[in-house]
Motif scaffolding. Sequence first.
Motif, PDB file in Angstrom:
ATOM      1  N   LYS A   8       0.826  -1.214   0.000  1.00 24.46           N
ATOM      2  CA  LYS A   8       0.000   0.000   0.000  1.00 24.46           C
ATOM      3  C   LYS A   8       0.854   1.255   0.000  1.00 24.46           C
ATOM      4  CE  LYS A   8      -0.582   0.159   4.960  1.00 24.46           C
ATOM      5  NZ  LYS A   8      -1.460   0.284   6.082  1.00 24.46           N
ATOM      6  N   ASP A   9       2.128   1.123   0.336  1.00 30.69           N
ATOM      7  CA  ASP A   9       3.058   2.254   0.356  1.00 30.69           C
ATOM      8  C   ASP A   9       3.912   2.309  -0.910  1.00 30.69           C
ATOM      9  OD1 ASP A   9       2.208   2.995   2.948  1.00 30.69           O
ATOM     10  OD2 ASP A   9       3.513   1.452   3.816  1.00 30.69           O
ATOM     11  N   VAL A  10       3.386   1.804  -2.020  1.00 35.85           N
ATOM     12  CA  VAL A  10       4.134   1.730  -3.271  1.00 35.85           C
ATOM     13  C   VAL A  10       4.505   3.129  -3.763  1.00 35.85           C
ATOM     14  CG1 VAL A  10       2.065   1.733  -4.705  1.00 35.85           C
ATOM     15  CG2 VAL A  10       4.145   0.662  -5.552  1.00 35.85           C
ATOM     16  N   GLN A  11       5.671   3.232  -4.377  1.00 35.91           N
ATOM     17  CA  GLN A  11       6.097   4.496  -4.967  1.00 35.91           C
ATOM     18  C   GLN A  11       5.319   4.725  -6.260  1.00 35.91           C
ATOM     19  OE1 GLN A  11      10.324   3.699  -5.560  1.00 35.91           O
ATOM     20  NE2 GLN A  11      10.777   5.360  -4.121  1.00 35.91           N
ATOM     21  N   LEU A  12       4.867   5.950  -6.482  1.00 37.39           N
ATOM     22  CA  LEU A  12       4.150   6.259  -7.711  1.00 37.39           C
ATOM     23  C   LEU A  12       5.083   6.291  -8.919  1.00 37.39           C
ATOM     24  CD1 LEU A  12       1.669   9.008  -6.479  1.00 37.39           C
ATOM     25  CD2 LEU A  12       1.294   6.552  -6.744  1.00 37.39           C
ATOM     26  N   LEU A  13       6.317   6.701  -8.713  1.00 39.48           N
ATOM     27  CA  LEU A  13       7.335   6.709  -9.757  1.00 39.48           C
ATOM     28  C   LEU A  13       8.591   6.125  -9.150  1.00 39.48           C
ATOM     29  CD1 LEU A  13       8.561   7.621 -12.510  1.00 39.48           C
ATOM     30  CD2 LEU A  13       9.047   9.817 -11.417  1.00 39.48           C
ATOM     31  N   GLY A  14       9.123   5.079  -9.789  1.00 39.10           N
ATOM     32  CA  GLY A  14      10.323   4.476  -9.231  1.00 39.10           C
ATOM     33  C   GLY A  14      11.176   3.813 -10.288  1.00 39.10           C
ATOM     34  N   CYS A  15      12.481   3.837 -10.048  1.00 39.78           N
ATOM     35  CA  CYS A  15      13.428   3.152 -10.915  1.00 39.78           C
ATOM     36  C   CYS A  15      13.495   1.701 -10.448  1.00 39.78           C
ATOM     37  CB  CYS A  15      14.803   3.806 -10.833  1.00 39.78           C
ATOM     38  SG  CYS A  15      16.021   3.033 -11.915  1.00 39.78           S
ATOM     39  N   THR A  16      13.172   0.768 -11.331  1.00 35.45           N
ATOM     40  CA  THR A  16      13.168  -0.652 -10.967  1.00 35.45           C
ATOM     41  C   THR A  16      14.453  -1.350 -11.366  1.00 35.45           C
ATOM     42  OG1 THR A  16      12.076  -1.251 -13.033  1.00 35.45           O
ATOM     43  CG2 THR A  16      10.665  -0.807 -11.122  1.00 35.45           C
ATOM     44  N   ASN A  17      15.245  -0.745 -12.278  1.00 37.32           N
ATOM     45  CA  ASN A  17      16.517  -1.322 -12.706  1.00 37.32           C
ATOM     46  C   ASN A  17      17.423  -0.204 -13.188  1.00 37.32           C
ATOM     47  OD1 ASN A  17      18.637  -2.566 -14.134  1.00 37.32           O
ATOM     48  ND2 ASN A  17      17.358  -4.361 -14.595  1.00 37.32           N
ATOM     49  N   PRO A  18      18.297   0.294 -12.309  1.00 37.96           N
ATOM     50  CA  PRO A  18      19.159   1.420 -12.686  1.00 37.96           C
ATOM     51  C   PRO A  18      20.128   1.084 -13.820  1.00 37.96           C
ATOM     52  CG  PRO A  18      19.309   0.963 -10.313  1.00 37.96           C
ATOM     53  CD  PRO A  18      18.464  -0.085 -10.910  1.00 37.96           C
ATOM     54  N   VAL A  19      20.573  -0.158 -13.907  1.00 34.83           N
ATOM     55  CA  VAL A  19      21.514  -0.551 -14.955  1.00 34.83           C
ATOM     56  C   VAL A  19      20.863  -0.432 -16.337  1.00 34.83           C
ATOM     57  CG1 VAL A  19      22.899  -2.458 -15.866  1.00 34.83           C
ATOM     58  CG2 VAL A  19      22.805  -2.061 -13.401  1.00 34.83           C
ATOM     59  N   GLN A  20      19.618  -0.879 -16.452  1.00 34.02           N
ATOM     60  CA  GLN A  20      18.910  -0.828 -17.731  1.00 34.02           C
ATOM     61  C   GLN A  20      18.016   0.415 -17.858  1.00 34.02           C
ATOM     62  OE1 GLN A  20      16.818  -4.554 -18.016  1.00 34.02           O
ATOM     63  NE2 GLN A  20      18.638  -5.629 -18.759  1.00 34.02           N
ATOM     64  N   ASP A  21      18.044   1.273 -16.859  1.00 36.27           N
ATOM     65  CA  ASP A  21      17.242   2.499 -16.827  1.00 36.27           C
ATOM     66  C   ASP A  21      15.751   2.201 -16.987  1.00 36.27           C
ATOM     67  OD1 ASP A  21      16.991   5.253 -16.460  1.00 36.27           O
ATOM     68  OD2 ASP A  21      17.175   5.708 -18.599  1.00 36.27           O
ATOM     69  N   LYS A  22      15.261   1.208 -16.232  1.00 37.72           N
ATOM     70  CA  LYS A  22      13.845   0.830 -16.253  1.00 37.72           C
ATOM     71  C   LYS A  22      13.118   1.584 -15.143  1.00 37.72           C
ATOM     72  CE  LYS A  22      14.014  -2.492 -19.357  1.00 37.72           C
ATOM     73  NZ  LYS A  22      13.353  -2.448 -20.623  1.00 37.72           N
ATOM     74  N   TRP A  23      11.974   2.182 -15.509  1.00 35.84           N
ATOM     75  CA  TRP A  23      11.166   2.961 -14.587  1.00 35.84           C
ATOM     76  C   TRP A  23       9.726   2.486 -14.660  1.00 35.84           C
ATOM     77  CZ3 TRP A  23      12.877   7.131 -11.548  1.00 35.84           C
ATOM     78  CH2 TRP A  23      14.223   7.458 -11.714  1.00 35.84           C
ATOM     79  N   ARG A  24       9.004   2.654 -13.557  1.00 36.17           N
ATOM     80  CA  ARG A  24       7.585   2.335 -13.528  1.00 36.17           C
ATOM     81  C   ARG A  24       6.817   3.466 -12.876  1.00 36.17           C
ATOM     82  NH1 ARG A  24       7.697  -3.985 -11.697  1.00 36.17           N
ATOM     83  NH2 ARG A  24       8.590  -4.736 -13.640  1.00 36.17           N
ATOM     84  N   ILE A  25       5.617   3.725 -13.451  1.00 38.30           N
ATOM     85  CA  ILE A  25       4.686   4.623 -12.796  1.00 38.30           C
ATOM     86  C   ILE A  25       3.510   3.767 -12.322  1.00 38.30           C
ATOM     87  CG2 ILE A  25       5.354   6.674 -14.096  1.00 38.30           C
ATOM     88  CD1 ILE A  25       2.732   6.285 -15.746  1.00 38.30           C
ATOM     89  N   ARG A  26       2.891   4.209 -11.244  1.00 42.12           N
ATOM     90  CA  ARG A  26       1.763   3.467 -10.670  1.00 42.12           C
ATOM     91  C   ARG A  26       0.662   4.447 -10.295  1.00 42.12           C
ATOM     92  NH1 ARG A  26       6.769   1.739  -8.531  1.00 42.12           N
ATOM     93  NH2 ARG A  26       7.274  -0.344  -9.283  1.00 42.12           N
TER      94      ARG A  26
END
Length: 159
Positions: A8-26
Amino acid sequence: MKRVQGSKDVQLLGCTNPVQDKWRIRWDIQTTEDGVTSFVEEEFSEKPDIEKIKSVIFSWIDHRVEERIKSGFTYLGQKVWLSQENQFNYKSTYDLAVQTKGKNLPVTFKFGTDDMPYYAKFNTLSELSDFYLKMVAYIREMVENGWKDKDTIDFTLYL
């Protein structure tokens, strides 16, 4: 885009893989009575800017509004499929009935489902008007709900 379960405390914007520069929005974070939290998320191959975030979330809301319009309306206790084609057909039938003072009536529309069809016959302009005006009001309500959904998002939380 997919709905997933998580904290329930999920980040709305977060980097999930800094090496591959993967980001997710929620967004659309929901917690049920039994404590299960779910949300919609989208992954990007680089950090999205605020305009990209708005575009993705607004597109999701627009799609949800379209689906609610298509499949959420009932009349006489029956589901009415409001595809663009059906909306056009209902409008043109109604317009012709108004223009001819009901001379094109009676008219029958198929409601319900393919497995359990319901044939609604409209004999008078008053009956057809009742259906048509309720349909238009429902569509307007769904569109306005979409506007409200968009207006309630605090995009500063994605900065």
